[in-house]
Motif scaffolding. Structure first.
Motif, short mmCIF file in Angstrom:
data_model
loop_
_atom_site.label_atom_id
_atom_site.label_comp_id
_atom_site.label_asym_id
_atom_site.label_seq_id
_atom_site.Cartn_x
_atom_site.Cartn_y
_atom_site.Cartn_z
N CYS A 16 0.84 -1.19 0.00
CA CYS A 16 0.00 0.00 0.00
C CYS A 16 0.88 1.24 0.00
N GLU A 17 0.25 2.38 -0.06
CA GLU A 17 0.94 3.65 0.11
C GLU A 17 0.98 3.99 1.60
N THR A 18 1.93 4.82 1.97
CA THR A 18 2.00 5.34 3.33
C THR A 18 2.12 6.84 3.25
N VAL A 19 1.81 7.52 4.35
CA VAL A 19 1.97 8.96 4.41
C VAL A 19 2.61 9.33 5.74
N ASP A 20 3.60 10.19 5.67
CA ASP A 20 4.19 10.79 6.86
C ASP A 20 3.57 12.17 7.04
N VAL A 21 2.78 12.32 8.07
CA VAL A 21 2.15 13.62 8.37
C VAL A 21 3.10 14.38 9.27
N ILE A 22 3.53 15.55 8.84
CA ILE A 22 4.59 16.28 9.53
C ILE A 22 4.00 17.52 10.19
N VAL A 60 -6.96 13.52 8.32
CA VAL A 60 -6.19 13.95 9.49
C VAL A 60 -6.69 15.30 9.97
N HIS A 61 -6.79 15.42 11.28
CA HIS A 61 -7.20 16.66 11.93
C HIS A 61 -5.95 17.32 12.50
N GLY A 62 -5.86 18.63 12.46
CA GLY A 62 -4.68 19.27 13.03
C GLY A 62 -4.70 20.77 12.86
N ASP A 116 -3.21 21.25 3.39
CA ASP A 116 -4.62 21.08 3.04
C ASP A 116 -4.86 19.71 2.40
N GLU A 117 -3.93 19.28 1.55
CA GLU A 117 -4.08 17.96 0.92
C GLU A 117 -4.03 16.85 1.95
N VAL A 118 -3.14 16.98 2.92
CA VAL A 118 -3.04 15.96 3.97
C VAL A 118 -4.36 15.85 4.72
N ALA A 170 -7.18 9.05 18.29
CA ALA A 170 -8.34 9.94 18.35
C ALA A 170 -7.92 11.40 18.19
N ARG A 171 -6.76 11.75 18.73
CA ARG A 171 -6.27 13.13 18.60
C ARG A 171 -5.89 13.44 17.16
N TYR A 172 -5.20 12.53 16.50
CA TYR A 172 -4.76 12.79 15.12
C TYR A 172 -5.93 12.85 14.14
#
Length: 494
Positions: free
Chosen positions: A143-149, A189-191, A181-183, A371-373
């Motif tokens: 699969c694909e993965t994403v690093d949210v920074i 993802v919330h942030g 915005d794309e993330v 839950a936070r992320y």
């Protein structure tokens, strides 16, 4: 850190926390091929995780291909149950965040940096291919993965590293950059304003426990003698016996007896110094922590998300693996990390081999992480409760952030592949392959073409001082040289 590195490394503890992956344990867990411990062996492999299994498979395959009339005997000794160490306790992530180390490695040698990145990707592909080709049921998925920074300096370093890798590997560059915005829109993802951006690339997930158990079964069919519940209490050079024991170089002492062997392989990762004290303070244990959570009621796809995740912030991160459709507890969220949330950035987790308990501070943090992320995308907790399981595992870290692979200097017949910096699922398989080549006397240009010299064990590397986990080094400003960090703590237990 000096004091933590000096703590005498112990053998694996009895009654560890129950790993989500090993519940229930496989029937092979307490396997003993023979009722009594063999008195002699050509090769003794200490450890039954992914490294031990891969080395055993390589040696057995070599025998078969060479059609040796007299098969060499291979005995594998495991202190606890089969695959009960870091491999069977990690988070199931086959993910090489090579861009995070690339500039750091390239600061010394661009050629080395490219070799390491290629080895990591090759290891993922090799593990996936082996599972597919041999029909090992291990919940495998690519699969694909994403690093949210979330940190500005980390985001600047990531963009610079991705640009450098695209140039170095063109047209192979495979990383994609996402705006904040794309993330938020693509990955639920919330942030708010905290998200800086994201990096996407190829990865995968599996049950490393099921995978290695599958490899061990194949090895047993080819003649491996597996002896679980057999900790190695002492390893020493064999006394001169004028060849009575077939040229044995080593005596491997256990509570069940002594095995004399021509060669020994230390596939013991964070526990290596407990077996061979020369590694004390060189391969330093670090306890990692993982939790399995039932997905929130609002999670898209019932939690069976199409990507895996890492959440990266200043000095630390978490990694997250959603359980795929068709797997047991599909939709569960496996999330681990959180080391730096403990006092003193997790200092007290270094030097410990106690996986019978968890760090309550890290537990509290990890329980709230998913839950936070995901914020509103998480929703209410499952009626049965958020946390299904939590556990710990012991990793091994070296002073320079690289594995130790090869024959131990000055110790003929003593080989090792260990210290994977919590990055074992993308290092162990290919390092084991290289070790088998070295043990077979094929340590020439063909091996050096793909295997990094910096992974080889040397006296100089063994003399280095342990300073801590290298991925905790703060990021410099962009274009500041070594913008990368050390290997990511993960799968690993990922």
């Amino acid at each position: 850190m000096d004091e933590r590195a000096k703590i005498p490394v112990s053998l694996p503890h009895a009654n560890p926390t129950v790993s989500y992956w090993q519940d229930p344990p496989d029937p092979i867990a307490d396997h003993r091929t023979t009722a009594d411990l063999p008195a002699t062996a050509d090769t003794v492999i200490i450890g039954s995780g992914i490294t031990g299994a891969a080395v055993a498979w390589g040696l057995l395959q070599e025998q078969q291909q060479q059609q040796q009339q007299q098969q060499s005997s291979i005995v594998m000794l495991e202190a606890r149950q089969a695959c009960s160490g870091a491999t069977g306790r990690n988070g199931g992530h086959t993910k090489a965040a090579s861009y995070r180390t690339f500039l750091h490695h390239a600061g010394s040698s661009l050629a080395t940096a490219k070799k390491i990145a290629r080895l990591e990707l090759a290891s993922i592909r090799a593990v996936h291919a082996f599972a597919r080709d041999h029909g090992i049921a291990c919940d495998l998925r690519a699969c694909e993965t994403v690093d949210v920074i979330y940190d500005a300096a980390e985001w600047a370093a990531a963009r610079e590293a991705v640009a450098a890798m695209r140039e170095a590997f063109a047209p192979e560059g495979r990383y994609r950059l996402f705006s904040a915005d794309e993330v938020r829109s693509r990955f639920w993802v919330h942030g708010d304003d905290e998200v800086q951006g994201g990096v996407g690339y190829f990865a995968g997930s599996l049950s490393a426990y099921k995978f290695v158990v599958g490899v061990l079964r194949l090895c047993l069919e080819k003649g491996l003698n597996l002896q679980t519940g057999t900790p190695v209490k002492r390893l020493e050079t064999a006394k001169e016996d004028n060849g009575i024991d077939g040229g044995a170089l080593w005596e491997v002492s256990t509570p069940r007896g002594v095995v004399k062997a021509k060669r020994v392989v230390l596939a013991t990762n964070g526990y290596t110094a407990a077996v061979w004290p020369q590694f004390q303070g060189v391969v330093v244990p670090l306890r990692g922590q993982v939790t399995a959570q039932r997905p929130g009621r609002a999670m898209p796809r019932g939690g069976c998300l199409p990507t895996t995740y890492s959440f990266i912030y200043e000095k630390g991160y978490e990694y997250m693996v959603p359980r795929p459709e068709g797997s047991r507890f599909a939709g569960d969220i496996i999330i681990g990390g959180g080391l730096v949330r403990a006092p003193d950035d997790g200092l007290l987790e270094f030097g410990t081999t106690d996986d019978t308990t968890v760090n309550e501070v890290i537990s509290e943090y990890l329980r709230d992480s998913a839950a936070r992320y995901f914020g509103p995308s998480w929703g209410e907790d499952d009626p049965e409760g958020r946390v299904r399981s939590e556990w710990t595992g012991i990793m091994g870290f070296s002073p320079d952030g690289f594995p130790f692979v090869g024959e131990v200097p000055g110790q003929r017949g003593l080989w090792t592949s260990c210290s994977f910096q919590g990055h074992g699922m993308v290092l162990c398989w290919m390092c084991a392959k290289a070790l088998v080549e070295m043990m077979g006397g094929r340590d020439g240009d063909e091996l050096r073409e793909w295997f990094p010299d910096v992974f080889r064990i040397t006296e100089e590397r063994l003399a280095q001082k342990f300073r801590g986990r290298l991925d905790g080094i703060p990021k410099p400003e962009p274009s500041g040289g070594n913008a990368g960090s050390g290997p990511v703590l993960a799968a690993d237990p990922r």
